[in-house]
Design an enzyme around this catalytic site. Structure first.
Site, PDB file in Angstrom:
ATOM      1  N   GLU A 276      39.954  41.112  33.103  1.00  0.00           N
ATOM      2  CA  GLU A 276      39.379  39.781  33.589  1.00  0.00           C
ATOM      3  C   GLU A 276      39.960  39.374  34.838  1.00  0.00           C
ATOM      4  O   GLU A 276      41.128  39.942  35.274  1.00  0.00           O
ATOM      5  CB  GLU A 276      39.964  39.048  32.490  1.00  0.00           C
ATOM      6  CG  GLU A 276      39.537  37.580  32.722  1.00  0.00           C
ATOM      7  CD  GLU A 276      40.142  36.623  31.845  1.00  0.00           C
ATOM      8  OE1 GLU A 276      39.347  35.964  30.823  1.00  0.00           O
ATOM      9  OE2 GLU A 276      41.525  36.502  31.701  1.00  0.00           O
TER      10      GLU A 276
ATOM     11  N   TYR B 197      34.004  33.772  37.599  1.00  0.00           N
ATOM     12  CA  TYR B 197      34.750  34.294  36.655  1.00  0.00           C
ATOM     13  C   TYR B 197      33.891  35.689  35.980  1.00  0.00           C
ATOM     14  O   TYR B 197      33.003  35.730  36.002  1.00  0.00           O
ATOM     15  CB  TYR B 197      34.660  33.455  35.270  1.00  0.00           C
ATOM     16  CG  TYR B 197      35.322  34.122  33.927  1.00  0.00           C
ATOM     17  CD1 TYR B 197      36.540  34.034  33.576  1.00  0.00           C
ATOM     18  CD2 TYR B 197      34.507  34.890  33.138  1.00  0.00           C
ATOM     19  CE1 TYR B 197      37.248  34.699  32.607  1.00  0.00           C
ATOM     20  CE2 TYR B 197      34.995  35.754  31.956  1.00  0.00           C
ATOM     21  CZ  TYR B 197      36.570  35.530  31.648  1.00  0.00           C
ATOM     22  OH  TYR B 197      36.931  36.155  30.600  1.00  0.00           O
TER      23      TYR B 197
END
Ligand code: GDP
Ligand code: MN
Length: 386
Positions: free
Chosen positions: A197, A109
């Site tokens: 993101e 992530y």
């Protein structure tokens, strides 16, 4: 403003961030074509909506033939995708992104956001990628690594190494990660992002690839991001919020049945709270602003009445900059013009409040007057229940 995944990946590619090869399709035939053009033996068909959580909701399908890509696409296009981020209405799927399938060894992530407390752009990375980052933050916060970038110094390679090691990367992967992180930081600043993101950034063999991409652009900077501003997909946005923005009204749709029209964001928040306190449920947040003219009041009425759930309206105006008599005129004109059929409870206070109330009571309209906010809330909650 939100971007679609395929648009975000287009920006990634420009900045040299590795992404799978992909093509946009809006029907089955185009998807099959896309799969053939891309080549390979496995593809992913991904619904393009402004929300994450698509995988769990059936919006990401792995397929192993162009025909299967076509079939998956036909099933998605024209449907609404309901993920935990979309709300009960879901979002319409008009396009899919067909990509070459990747073999996933690890899911990481990576995100960049503005750390408002520090006034720095911050990286948040985690070796626990591919899942809800909120879950990771809640249950295993030690798996989150935060790095603030000093605006004068910029992102240091040493900071990239700290993140890379934290992600469990080694050797050349650290070099690749550093390149990606530097590119993301530059992209974030150049295109006025409020969020970037990548979930997941995957390790596939010895390569790092951005498998997913999400970018939010700061609305107030769109005037200098002409190209990106042109990528707006209004079909993914709340229609009423869009109309409101055109008229400089601050409007947010909510689930309840009591419409609110208020001047000032703080008063609007308080109004919603007091409605809730008395057992009601607001249908919207609406701040008509300090310069509430007759025209804006009319537009505001039209806007809140286009929501079929609305059973009653509460107008709560504090006349500080605006005069209450002028607002009253606006309300009277709007109620006449728009043909309001639901009860309207009005509380006005401040400059020329007396004249305003007099105008309303003499207007012959079925406007319910209230002397303070509590009384107004009680009356509007009772009206909505009838
Ligand atoms: P999201 O659910 O909206 O965040 O969509 P993602 O793009 O993140 O995809 C969801 C999940 O699908 C990923 O976390 C992966 O596990 C899986 N996935 C997506 N693309 C591929 C692919 O090319 N190959 C494989 N094996 N899995 C994929
Ligand atoms: Mn994702």
């Amino acid at each position: 403003m939100n971007l679609h995944e395929y648009q975000s990946k287009q920006l990634f590619a420009r900045y040299g961030i590795p992404v799978p090869n992909g093509l946009v399709a809006s029907n089955g035939a185009e998807a099959a074509d896309a799969a053939r053009k891309l080549g390979g033996a496995k593809w992913v068909v991904k619904a393009q909506v402004h929300a994450g959580g698509r995988g769990k909701a059936g919006g990401v399908k792995l397929v192993d033939s162009p025909e299967a890509a076509s079939e998956a696409t036909e099933k998605m296009i024209g449907q609404r995708l309901h993920t935990h981020q979309t709300g009960p209405e879901g979002l319409p799927i008009h396009q899919v992104f067909v990509e070459q399938g990747s073999k996933i060894d690890r899911e990481l992530y990576v995100s960049l956001v503005l750390n408002r407390d520090k006034g720095h752009v911050a990286f948040i990375v985690s070796p626990a990628g591919g899942m809800d980052i909120e879950e990771v933050a809640a249950h295993t916060p030690e798996k989150l690594i935060r790095v603030n970038v000093h605006p004068a110094a910029g992102l240091q390679d040493s900071q990239c190494r700290v993140m890379g090691f934290g992600l469990g990367l080694k050797g050349d992967q650290i070099k690749q990660f550093t390149k990606i992180a530097q590119a993301l930081y530059k992209l974030y600043l150049d295109t006025d992002c409020s969020l970037v993101e990548i979930n997941p950034l995957i390790v596939t063999g010895d390569k790092l690839v951005a498998l997913d991409a999400k970018i939010n652009i700061e609305d107030n900077a769109l005037f200098r991001q002409k190209e990106i501003a042109g990528w707006r997909d209004a079909s993914q946005e709340d229609e009423m919020e869009r109309v409101a923005a055109q008229h400089e009204l601050n409007y947010v749709s909510l689930d309840g049945n009591i419409a609110c029209m208020v001047n000032g964001a703080g008063l609007a928040m308080a109004t919603m709270d007091v409605i809730q306190l008395h057992g009601g449920s607001p249908a919207n947040f609406l701040d008509v602003g300090g310069g509430a003219t007759k025209e804006r009041v009319s537009t505001a009425f039209n806007l809140i009445l286009s929501n079929p759930k609305v059973k009653a309206i509460l107008v709560n105006i504090f006349g500080g900059i605006v005069r209450c008599d002028m607002i009253a005129e606006g309300i009277i004109a709007a109620v006449k013009d728009v043909g309001v059929k639901v009860p309207v409870v009005v509380r006005i206070e401040g400059t020329n409040a007396e004249q305003g109330r007099k105008l309303l009571s003499e207007s012959g309209l079925a406007v319910i007057a209230a002397k303070d906010l509590t009384e107004a809330a009680k009356k509007v909650v009772a009206s909505a229940k009838k």
